[in-house]
Design a protein around this motif. Structure first.
Motif: not given
Length: 261
Positions: A24-27, A243-244, A191-192, A185-187
Motif C-alpha cells: 500500500g501507499v502507507d507501507g 513488521k519484520e 524500526n526497532y 506511525e509504522m515507521a
C-alpha cells in the motif's frame, strides 16, 4: 501505428502477475521513512542532490504511479519475481538470474549500477533511485516472490472479511490496511532493530532477500489451501511478518544507498 503498438503493450501488461502498490501507499512510505533514519550523512547529501525537496518516503510510490503510462509499461516486470514452487536456494537463484525477461532482481542490479555510474545524468540517476526505493519495498512483500504457477498469488482466490479477493491482494493492501496506522506511525513502531542487527541485515545478499519472501509465500500458500476464508484473526496473526519484512526493507534500502554513495 504507434497507437496500435500501445494497445498491444497494454493488452500484454494486463496479463502480467502483479497488482498495484505492494504494502500500500502507507507501507511503501513507512519503508522510505525508516531508510532515511539509517542513512549516512554522505548518503543523505547525495539523496538530497538527486531528489531535491522530495523525501525517500514521498518518492517510494512513484514507480507504481507512473507504471500505467505507455512510456513506462516496460517497467512492469521490475516489481516482482516469480518462480516455480518447491525450489532450493540454489535452484531459486538460478531461476531468477537466468530468466529471459527482466524481473525485480535483474532490474535492481542494473538500477544500482546506473545510480552509481558517473556517466549517467542527474535525471537518470534520480530515476534509478526512485525505482530502487520502490523495488526494495516490493520484494520484501512475500507475494512479490510468489509462485509462477498462479502469478504470485493473483490466481489464488480467497475471501478477506467476507469479500472475494486473491492472496496477492491480501498482502498488497489488506494486511497493511488492517493496522489502521499512518506511515509515520509504522515507521516509528517497526524500526526497532539494534545496531548490530542492522549491520547483519545490511550484509545479506539481495538474492537472500528474495528467497526469504519466497519461503514466506510458500507458508502463506499452504495456509490458504487449508482455509481460504480469512478474517480479522488472519491479519492479526501475520502482523509480526509485516513488521519484520517492512523493517528489513527500510534497513536494507539504507544499506544499499550508504554503500552506493
Amino acid at each position: 501505428m504507434k497507437r496500435r503498438h500501445n494497445y498491444i503493450l497494454l493488452a500484454l501488461i494486463s496479463l502480467l502477475p502483479f497488482n498495484t502498490f505492494a504494502w500500500g501507499v502507507d507501507g511503501h512510505r513507512a519503508i522510505g521513512r525508516m531508510a532515511e533514519q539509517h542513512l549516512s550523512w554522505k548518503a543523505k547529501k547525495a539523496v538530497k542532490k538527486l531528489l531535491g525537496n522530495e523525501s525517500l518516503a514521498m518518492v517510494s510510490t512513484w514507480a507504481d504511479e507512473i507504471r500505467p503510462e505507455a512510456q513506462y509499461l516496460y517497467t512492469a516486470p521490475w516489481h516482482y519475481v516469480n518462480a516455480p514452487s518447491g525450489l532450493t536456494y540454489e535452484q531459486f537463484s538460478a531461476s531468477i538470474t537466468s530468466a529471459e525477461s527482466a524481473n525485480a532482481y535483474t532490474a535492481l542490479v542494473q538500477l544500482i549500477e546506473d545510480m552509481k555510474n558517473p556517466a549517467k545524468s542527474k535525471e537518470e540517476k534520480a530515476f534509478a533511485l526512485k525505482f530502487i526505493v520502490h523495488i526494495i519495498g516490493d520484494i520484501h512483500q512475500p507475494m512479490h516472490a510468489g509462485h509462477s504457477e498462479d502469478q504470485g498469488g493473483n490466481k489464488t482466490k480467497v475471501t478477506l472479511r467476507g469479500k472475494e479477493t486473491n492472496l496477492h491482494s491480501v498482502w498488497d493492501s489488506g494486511v497493511i490496511e488492517a493496522t489502521r496506522m499512518t506511515y509515520s506511525e509504522m515507521a516509528e513502531e517497526y524500526n526497532y532493530a539494534c545496531k548490530n542487527q542492522v549491520r547483519v541485515w545490511q550484509r545479506d545478499d539481495m538474492m537472500l532477500w528474495l528467497f526469504e519472501s519466497y519461503q514466506i509465500s510458500d507458508k502463506l500458500y499452504k495456509e490458504v489451501a487449508e482455509n481460504p476464508e480469512l478474517g480479522y484473526a488472519y491479519t492479526r496473526s501475520h502482523r509480526d511478518i509485516v513488521k519484520e519484512r517492512m523493517q528489513l526493507a527500510g534497513i536494507r534500502l539504507a544499506g544499499i544507498l550508504n554503500d552506493a554513495f
